[in-house]
Design an enzyme around this catalytic site. Structure first.
Site, PDB file in Angstrom:
ATOM      1  N   GLU A   1      17.347  -7.129 -20.505  1.00 34.15           N
ATOM      2  CA  GLU A   1      16.959  -6.924 -19.106  1.00 34.15           C
ATOM      3  C   GLU A   1      18.163  -6.580 -18.222  1.00 34.15           C
ATOM      4  O   GLU A   1      18.124  -5.663 -17.441  1.00 34.15           O
ATOM      5  CB  GLU A   1      16.259  -8.182 -18.590  1.00 34.15           C
ATOM      6  CG  GLU A   1      15.904  -8.180 -17.127  1.00 34.15           C
ATOM      7  CD  GLU A   1      14.901  -7.106 -16.736  1.00 34.15           C
ATOM      8  OE1 GLU A   1      14.036  -6.773 -17.563  1.00 34.15           O
ATOM      9  OE2 GLU A   1      14.992  -6.591 -15.592  1.00 34.15           O
TER      10      GLU A   1
ATOM     11  N   PHE B   1      22.697  -6.504 -18.153  1.00 36.98           N
ATOM     12  CA  PHE B   1      23.912  -6.561 -18.946  1.00 36.98           C
ATOM     13  C   PHE B   1      25.034  -6.125 -18.020  1.00 36.98           C
ATOM     14  O   PHE B   1      25.022  -4.987 -17.532  1.00 36.98           O
ATOM     15  CB  PHE B   1      23.737  -5.616 -20.138  1.00 36.98           C
ATOM     16  CG  PHE B   1      24.959  -5.389 -20.973  1.00 36.98           C
ATOM     17  CD1 PHE B   1      25.140  -4.186 -21.635  1.00 36.98           C
ATOM     18  CD2 PHE B   1      25.917  -6.374 -21.131  1.00 36.98           C
ATOM     19  CE1 PHE B   1      26.249  -3.961 -22.431  1.00 36.98           C
ATOM     20  CE2 PHE B   1      27.034  -6.163 -21.920  1.00 36.98           C
ATOM     21  CZ  PHE B   1      27.194  -4.941 -22.572  1.00 36.98           C
TER      22      PHE B   1
ATOM     23  N   SER C   1      31.391  -4.797 -25.252  1.00 34.11           N
ATOM     24  CA  SER C   1      31.123  -4.515 -26.673  1.00 34.11           C
ATOM     25  C   SER C   1      30.785  -5.784 -27.431  1.00 34.11           C
ATOM     26  O   SER C   1      29.881  -5.799 -28.266  1.00 34.11           O
ATOM     27  CB  SER C   1      32.328  -3.858 -27.330  1.00 34.11           C
ATOM     28  OG  SER C   1      32.536  -2.586 -26.780  1.00 34.11           O
TER      29      SER C   1
ATOM     30  N   PHE D   1      15.866  -1.301 -23.776  1.00 34.63           N
ATOM     31  CA  PHE D   1      16.341  -1.556 -22.421  1.00 34.63           C
ATOM     32  C   PHE D   1      16.114  -0.290 -21.592  1.00 34.63           C
ATOM     33  O   PHE D   1      15.736   0.742 -22.149  1.00 34.63           O
ATOM     34  CB  PHE D   1      17.829  -1.950 -22.412  1.00 34.63           C
ATOM     35  CG  PHE D   1      18.714  -1.037 -23.222  1.00 34.63           C
ATOM     36  CD1 PHE D   1      18.774  -1.124 -24.611  1.00 34.63           C
ATOM     37  CD2 PHE D   1      19.508  -0.081 -22.597  1.00 34.63           C
ATOM     38  CE1 PHE D   1      19.587  -0.279 -25.365  1.00 34.63           C
ATOM     39  CE2 PHE D   1      20.327   0.766 -23.345  1.00 34.63           C
ATOM     40  CZ  PHE D   1      20.369   0.665 -24.728  1.00 34.63           C
TER      41      PHE D   1
ATOM     42  N   TYR E   1      26.165   3.453 -24.166  1.00 38.30           N
ATOM     43  CA  TYR E   1      25.117   3.131 -25.130  1.00 38.30           C
ATOM     44  C   TYR E   1      24.970   4.218 -26.196  1.00 38.30           C
ATOM     45  O   TYR E   1      24.825   3.927 -27.378  1.00 38.30           O
ATOM     46  CB  TYR E   1      23.769   2.922 -24.421  1.00 38.30           C
ATOM     47  CG  TYR E   1      23.740   1.713 -23.519  1.00 38.30           C
ATOM     48  CD1 TYR E   1      23.413   1.831 -22.176  1.00 38.30           C
ATOM     49  CD2 TYR E   1      24.037   0.442 -24.012  1.00 38.30           C
ATOM     50  CE1 TYR E   1      23.386   0.732 -21.340  1.00 38.30           C
ATOM     51  CE2 TYR E   1      24.011  -0.673 -23.181  1.00 38.30           C
ATOM     52  CZ  TYR E   1      23.686  -0.521 -21.844  1.00 38.30           C
ATOM     53  OH  TYR E   1      23.663  -1.607 -21.033  1.00 38.30           O
TER      54      TYR E   1
END
Lengths: 171, 171
Positions: free
Chosen positions: B92, B94, B107, B127, B140
């Protein structure tokens, strides 16, 4: 036509699996369905259910041409928004083509909304394929907003090998 | 600065978690949309039925942030369900504070999350990212993520409380 909307039971999983495949065929991705009714039973009816499911059923005298009385379903679960708190995510909503236009989809969705309200959820979220005009029209008529268009949100994922690599930190 | 630990969030962390949620929302240009409180986070994350799980990144006192904080990053996730492949881990939020980026903290968080996903039998980690957020999308994609909105055409929709109530009243 009379129908009932009830919480799914373990014995409904074969019908739910059948309809999941029908929806996947409609979404042009049937080869992506990897689980069967066994996983659905284990994951939805164990000590720690990972989803909730509603099933729409008609009486025996209105059964489908293949003999089914379970003619629609909605699969959903609770999620969390760091901005708003508890939300419901509606993963699947499906009514067999021969039973559409009778208010079953509307009733399934209203029942999900009722559950959301009872659990103090502030929002219902779901995703729709950009070419799926009938569904887009159905949801927009109910006050849905397209957050991908409005705010630019994209769905991303780490899947299969990509997920394993990330876990191992392989080059 | 290389010293940091990742650990499960505890009730005492909710104040820091809310601070970081607001910082991330500010970056996403939606700070005024955060209505969640510390009380909500406590009840919803550490009560009888947790709606989310959280990992925090902590640095020792001698490396605290300019404002005196030791919790300098977090990730909030929960488990969802895909009727085609089963359990998923949904990421949800980060976030790592700007002054602590470039040290591998992000990472490490992602690696820990993917290990959690694999350990709990999840097939995938999902996500959403805003399409204008190029640095995050690159972060990503470099690690093997795929964009399902681009590849398959999925669009995210929401229905807010007002319209949800309308739906339940129509039944």
């Amino acid at each position: 036509m009379k129908f009932t909307i009830c919480a799914a039971k373990p014995e409904d999983c074969k019908d739910i699996a059948r309809m999941i495949m029908e929806l996947a065929v409609y979404e042009k991705m049937p080869d992506q369905v990897k689980i069967s009714h066994k996983e659905l039973e284990r994951d939805g009816f164990g000590r720690n259910p990972f989803y909730q499911c509603l099933v729409a059923e008609v009486s025996e005298d209105h059964k489908s041409k293949d003999g089914h009385t379970k003619v629609g379903y909605s699969l959903f679960f609770y999620t969390y928004s760091t901005w708003k708190g508890r939300t419901v995510y509606m993963e699947d909503l499906y009514v067999m083509p021969e039973y559409r236009g009778k208010g079953i989809g509307k009733a399934l969705m209203a029942t999900v909304a009722k559950v959301a309200k009872e659990q103090h959820c502030v929002r219902l979220q779901f995703s729709v394929l950009d070419w799926n005009k009938p569904s887009l029209d159905f949801y927009l008529a109910k006050g849905a907003e397209d957050l991908t268009a409005k705010e630019g949100w994209h769905f991303l994922r780490f899947h299969g090998i990509a997920l394993d690599n990330l876990a191992r930190e392989a080059p | 600065m290389a010293n940091f630990i990742l650990r499960k969030a505890e009730p005492k962390d909710v104040s820091d978690i809310l601070r970081l949620i607001k910082e991330l929302a500010k970056f996403e240009e939606m700070e005024d949309q955060v209505i969640l409180t510390e009380k909500d986070l406590l009840e919803d994350g550490f009560g009888d039925h947790p709606f989310y799980h959280c990992i925090v990144a902590e640095v020792p006192k001698q490396h605290q942030s300019a404002d005196g904080h030791m919790i300098i990053g977090f990730a909030m996730y929960y488990f969802t369900y895909d009727p085609w492949i089963g359990k998923l881990l949904y990421l949800e939020d980060f976030y790592v504070m700007k002054e602590f980026r470039g040290f591998g903290i992000g990472s490490e968080i992602l690696k820990k999350l993917s290990q959690t996903a694999v350990r709990t039998r999840c097939s995938s980690m999902h996500f959403i990212v805003a399409e204008w957020n190029k640095p995050s999308i690159e972060f990503y994609k470099r690690r093997g993520a795929s964009d399902l909105s681009l590849e398959e055409g999925w669009r995210l929709f929401k229905i807010d409380k007002q319209n949800l109530l309308k739906m339940t009243n129509e039944e």
